[in-house]
Design a protein around this motif. Sequence first.
Motif, short mmCIF file in Angstrom:
data_model
loop_
_atom_site.label_atom_id
_atom_site.label_comp_id
_atom_site.label_asym_id
_atom_site.label_seq_id
_atom_site.Cartn_x
_atom_site.Cartn_y
_atom_site.Cartn_z
N ALA A 83 -29.54 -98.46 79.14
CA ALA A 83 -28.29 -99.23 79.20
C ALA A 83 -28.58 -100.71 79.34
O ALA A 83 -27.94 -101.56 78.70
CB ALA A 83 -27.44 -98.74 80.37
N ARG A 84 -29.59 -101.06 80.14
CA ARG A 84 -29.94 -102.47 80.33
C ARG A 84 -30.57 -103.05 79.06
O ARG A 84 -30.29 -104.18 78.68
CB ARG A 84 -30.89 -102.63 81.52
CG ARG A 84 -31.27 -104.06 81.79
CD ARG A 84 -30.02 -104.89 82.15
NE ARG A 84 -30.35 -106.29 82.13
CZ ARG A 84 -29.89 -107.18 81.25
NH1 ARG A 84 -29.06 -106.81 80.29
NH2 ARG A 84 -30.24 -108.43 81.30
N ASP A 118 -29.87 -102.07 76.04
CA ASP A 118 -28.76 -102.24 75.12
C ASP A 118 -27.99 -103.52 75.42
O ASP A 118 -27.62 -104.26 74.51
CB ASP A 118 -27.82 -101.04 75.17
CG ASP A 118 -28.41 -99.79 74.58
OD1 ASP A 118 -29.42 -99.90 73.85
OD2 ASP A 118 -27.91 -98.70 74.87
N THR A 119 -27.78 -103.79 76.71
CA THR A 119 -27.06 -105.01 77.11
C THR A 119 -27.88 -106.25 76.76
O THR A 119 -27.34 -107.23 76.26
CB THR A 119 -26.81 -104.99 78.64
OG1 THR A 119 -26.03 -103.83 78.96
CG2 THR A 119 -26.06 -106.23 79.10
N GLU A 158 -26.98 -109.68 74.36
CA GLU A 158 -26.94 -111.05 74.93
C GLU A 158 -27.62 -112.07 74.07
O GLU A 158 -28.40 -111.92 73.26
CB GLU A 158 -27.58 -111.04 76.32
CG GLU A 158 -26.79 -110.22 77.30
CD GLU A 158 -27.47 -110.09 78.65
OE1 GLU A 158 -28.65 -110.50 78.80
OE2 GLU A 158 -26.83 -109.59 79.56
#
Length: 82
Positions: A74-75, A77-78, A82
């Motif tokens: 998830a991180r 993907d984030t 960005e």
Amino acid sequence: MSEVEIEYCVPCRYLPMAEETSHALLESFGQRIRILALRPGHGGVFRLRVGEDVVFDARHDQYDVAEIVRRVGARLDTAAVE
């Protein structure tokens, strides 16, 4: 691509957990991780960071490799957005 750091307590013998976690992360995200570092520590630490963000800390979280892999994914993907 992101940097991942696993800080683990040497006296607590957390190295096998760090190795298991790093193996799972490299199998799942090997192409998306630029650096995966194992950082020896003490005082019961088992903490995982993606970049500057702590995504797992054994002081607050139950150790579960599948959950750690999910959180790192998830991180990542984030970070890609960005």
